[in-house]
Design a protein around this motif. Structure first.
Motif, PDB file in Angstrom:
ATOM      1  N   ALA A 104      31.123  43.901  44.446  1.00 26.14           N
ATOM      2  CA  ALA A 104      30.371  43.101  43.095  1.00 26.14           C
ATOM      3  C   ALA A 104      30.996  41.552  42.872  1.00 26.14           C
ATOM      4  N   TYR A 105      32.114  41.435  43.479  1.00 30.65           N
ATOM      5  CA  TYR A 105      32.636  40.105  43.449  1.00 30.65           C
ATOM      6  C   TYR A 105      33.198  39.434  44.730  1.00 30.65           C
ATOM      7  N   PRO A 106      32.019  38.979  45.362  1.00 33.23           N
ATOM      8  CA  PRO A 106      32.472  38.455  46.817  1.00 33.23           C
ATOM      9  C   PRO A 106      32.820  36.907  46.665  1.00 33.23           C
ATOM     10  N   ALA A 107      33.912  36.581  47.000  1.00 31.08           N
ATOM     11  CA  ALA A 107      34.125  34.901  46.919  1.00 31.08           C
ATOM     12  C   ALA A 107      33.975  34.287  45.475  1.00 31.08           C
ATOM     13  N   TYR A 108      34.693  35.039  44.696  1.00 28.38           N
ATOM     14  CA  TYR A 108      34.231  35.063  43.272  1.00 28.38           C
ATOM     15  C   TYR A 108      35.477  34.206  42.347  1.00 28.38           C
ATOM     16  N   PHE A 109      36.603  34.663  42.889  1.00 29.89           N
ATOM     17  CA  PHE A 109      38.185  34.235  42.044  1.00 29.89           C
ATOM     18  C   PHE A 109      38.617  32.991  42.668  1.00 29.89           C
ATOM     19  N   ASP A 110      39.179  32.122  41.495  1.00 32.80           N
ATOM     20  CA  ASP A 110      39.829  31.044  41.975  1.00 32.80           C
ATOM     21  C   ASP A 110      41.557  31.529  42.349  1.00 32.80           C
ATOM     22  N   LYS A 111      41.872  32.488  41.555  1.00 35.86           N
ATOM     23  CA  LYS A 111      43.221  32.960  41.828  1.00 35.86           C
ATOM     24  C   LYS A 111      43.467  34.521  41.722  1.00 35.86           C
ATOM     25  N   ILE A 112      44.061  35.384  42.513  1.00 34.01           N
ATOM     26  CA  ILE A 112      44.357  36.496  42.331  1.00 34.01           C
ATOM     27  C   ILE A 112      45.606  36.740  42.767  1.00 34.01           C
ATOM     28  N   LEU A 167      38.406  38.474  28.681  1.00 35.36           N
ATOM     29  CA  LEU A 167      38.838  39.403  29.658  1.00 35.36           C
ATOM     30  C   LEU A 167      37.866  40.472  29.947  1.00 35.36           C
ATOM     31  N   PHE A 168      37.845  40.827  31.005  1.00 31.57           N
ATOM     32  CA  PHE A 168      37.318  42.163  31.606  1.00 31.57           C
ATOM     33  C   PHE A 168      38.530  43.041  32.037  1.00 31.57           C
ATOM     34  N   VAL A 169      38.269  44.288  31.549  1.00 36.33           N
ATOM     35  CA  VAL A 169      39.333  45.538  32.291  1.00 36.33           C
ATOM     36  C   VAL A 169      38.687  46.569  32.971  1.00 36.33           C
ATOM     37  N   SER A 170      38.949  46.999  34.211  1.00 36.85           N
ATOM     38  CA  SER A 170      38.162  47.902  34.907  1.00 36.85           C
ATOM     39  C   SER A 170      39.162  48.945  35.520  1.00 36.85           C
ATOM     40  N   SER A 171      38.585  49.710  36.158  1.00 33.39           N
ATOM     41  CA  SER A 171      39.406  50.984  36.709  1.00 33.39           C
ATOM     42  C   SER A 171      38.637  51.417  37.984  1.00 33.39           C
ATOM     43  N   GLU A 172      38.892  50.207  39.142  1.00 31.49           N
ATOM     44  CA  GLU A 172      38.064  50.639  40.167  1.00 31.49           C
ATOM     45  C   GLU A 172      38.544  50.358  41.404  1.00 31.49           C
ATOM     46  N   GLU A 173      38.182  50.931  42.619  1.00 30.14           N
ATOM     47  CA  GLU A 173      38.581  50.807  43.944  1.00 30.14           C
ATOM     48  C   GLU A 173      38.362  49.351  44.297  1.00 30.14           C
ATOM     49  N   SER A 174      39.335  48.808  45.066  1.00 33.49           N
ATOM     50  CA  SER A 174      39.298  47.401  45.393  1.00 33.49           C
ATOM     51  C   SER A 174      38.156  47.070  46.324  1.00 33.49           C
ATOM     52  N   ASP A 175      37.707  48.098  47.282  1.00 32.76           N
ATOM     53  CA  ASP A 175      36.485  47.643  48.128  1.00 32.76           C
ATOM     54  C   ASP A 175      35.038  47.601  47.028  1.00 32.76           C
ATOM     55  N   LYS A 176      34.978  48.350  46.184  1.00 33.52           N
ATOM     56  CA  LYS A 176      33.821  48.311  45.315  1.00 33.52           C
ATOM     57  C   LYS A 176      33.833  47.296  44.421  1.00 33.52           C
ATOM     58  N   LEU A 177      35.052  46.619  43.969  1.00 38.54           N
ATOM     59  CA  LEU A 177      35.129  45.400  43.442  1.00 38.54           C
ATOM     60  C   LEU A 177      34.685  44.132  44.188  1.00 38.54           C
ATOM     61  N   LYS A 178      35.160  44.325  45.718  1.00 40.05           N
ATOM     62  CA  LYS A 178      34.695  43.376  46.660  1.00 40.05           C
ATOM     63  C   LYS A 178      33.057  43.107  46.891  1.00 40.05           C
TER      64      LYS A 178
END
Length: 460
Positions: free
Chosen positions: A167-175, A154-165
């Motif tokens: 850092a992690y463009p087209a990165y996840f299999d499931k959301i 696991l990773f746990v973060s506390s962040e705005e979605s645009d900031k995550l975007k």
């Protein structure tokens, strides 16, 4: 209960001849539920072991309803992370997002962890879960629940979605997006939600929800899946948001999974694949869900689950030459652990395979917290204990669920080991209930010095 007149008008239009039955449901009792942690125990085994009267939740194979008179949060199995207390309808989103071991998964609005713990359990220690919540205080509670469940990757973060975007463009299999909403589906359960609705109704939440949807779509891999859910009935917050996403992201499409017979299908033409649950038609509170996919090469998906990317080779946990005590301790763990170890000040973490820590993201946890290296000693973490069973550590003591020493341990007391298998042990011992890890103790001379994490202790 006095409900807002404009809300009632919308529900009358939404429900038609079922409107009166919906109003009558406010006179019925709400239901309490728990969801079994399948990463640790099979649902049937749990039913046999736990002295809790349970009734199956029809849309979640590891979900059960129970009588609210039962104090399930004081049961030793709760402290062993064998289940999560969750309202039955809230089990829908995570149970209907088809997560598989090896997936990289994002829970974008994850606190307090009801959905994230289920997503993590479905991964079975493979792949990675990033659980995020914009509220730092709520994210701390989220982290505790994930560690209690023994989720290691696991990773746990506390962040705005645009900031995550970024850092992690087209990165996840499931959301999963269990979005903040006006909460209409919870009116029956929590009268305070009505007051909140009057202050912040659907129009307040729609812009927030649309931003989350667009940012999540940009973090989804081609061929990936996104499940959007709310605990509200509003068409504005539900079908109209899905329509907006499909318009703004033409590579996204609405999928049709095998929804349960208790679910009512979408109320807007062309969006019948969305579902709602109404308290007068099903044993739960109000909820909405829609499953979407991202097309590959501009073509529609033909299967629910698409081909996985190649998996990286597993690497054993390193010995950390500058901390030999860590290496000695890890040799006592018989359960296979793999990943990259990373030292942050005194703390040692195990990062999931194929992951890295991105700059600029406010993380609360990156990987499994193994413990602290200090002067000529290593102290294992509570999180590590929660990932283990009695057979996974060479020195362990397991008490039966009805042994009064379990409660004494959870309250932080010193224990006598004279009549246990650990009577002659010395050093770190894994303390268990019926074989499931609770925490650590340090043994010497038949006495166990309690090392259960103080912040988790059972209160009298």
């Amino acid at each position: 209960m006095e409900l807002p007149s404009n809300y009632l008008e919308e529900m009358k239009e939404l429900l038609g001849d079922q409107y009166e039955a919906y109003l009558a449901s406010f006179e019925q009792k709400t239901r309490q539920g728990l969801r079994v942690n399948t990463a640790k125990i099979a649902p049937e085994t749990f039913r046999q072991k736990a002295d809790i009267s349970l009734e199956c939740v029809p849309w979640c194979e590891n979900g059960f309803a129970f009588d609210e008179k039962q104090t399930v949060t004081k049961h030793p199995y709760y402290y062993a992370g064998l289940y999560y207390v969750q309202e039955p309808s809230a089990m829908i989103p995570a149970s209907h997002l088809p997560v598989e071991p090896g997936d990289f998964v994002l829970d974008l609005c994850a606190a307090p962890g009801g959905k994230a713990t289920e997503l993590g359990a479905k991964l079975k220690g493979k792949g990675m879960l990033l659980a995020n919540d914009i509220s730092n205080s709520r994210a701390k509670g989220l982290l505790k629940n994930l560690e209690l469940f023994g989720i290691s990757n696991l990773f746990v973060s506390s962040e705005e979605s645009d900031k995550l975007k970024k850092a992690y463009p087209a990165y996840f299999d499931k959301i999963l997006i269990d979005a903040p909403c006006s909460g209409e589906g919870m009116f029956r359960r929590d009268k305070a939600m009505v007051k909140d609705w009057l202050q912040k109704g659907p129009d307040y939440y729609v812009p927030i929800q649309r931003k989350l949807l667009l940012d999540a779509a940009d973090m989804l891999k081609k061929g990936g899946m996104l499940l959007y859910s709310t605990c509200t009935f509003s068409v504005k917050e539900n079908e109209e948001n899905i329509a907006y996403l499909l318009q703004e992201r033409p590579d996204m499409e609405l999928l049709m999974p095998e929804w349960d017979e208790y679910f009512s299908h979408g109320k807007k033409e062309g969006f019948e694949n969305c579902i709602r649950i109404f308290p007068h038609l099903a044993p739960g509170e109000g909820h909405f869900a829609a499953l979407l996919g991202k097309r590959t090469d501009g073509e529609e998906q033909s299967e629910k689950c698409l081909k996985k990317p190649a998996k990286s080779k597993k690497t054993p946990v390193s010995d950390l030459k500058d901390c030999p005590e860590f290496a000695v301790f890890m040799q006592q763990i018989t359960k296979p652990l793999s990943g990259k170890t990373e030292v942050q000040k005194e703390r040692i973490y195990l990062l999931p395979e194929g992951t890295k820590i991105e700059r600029g993201i406010r993380y609360l946890r990156t990987g499994l917290y193994l413990g602290d290296q200090k002067k000529k000693r290593f102290e294992p973490s509570q999180a590590l204990a929660m990932c283990l069973k009695a057979e996974d550590f060479k020195k362990s003591v397991s008490f039966k669920g009805d042994d009064e020493r379990v409660i004494r341990y959870l309250k932080g007391e010193t224990l006598d080991l004279s009549d246990t298998e650990a009577e002659n042990e010395k050093g770190w011992v894994l303390v268990c209930v019926d074989g499931y890890g609770l925490g650590w103790g340090k043994a010497a001379g038949g006495i166990l010095k309690n090392k259960y994490y103080a912040g988790w202790r059972m209160q009298s």
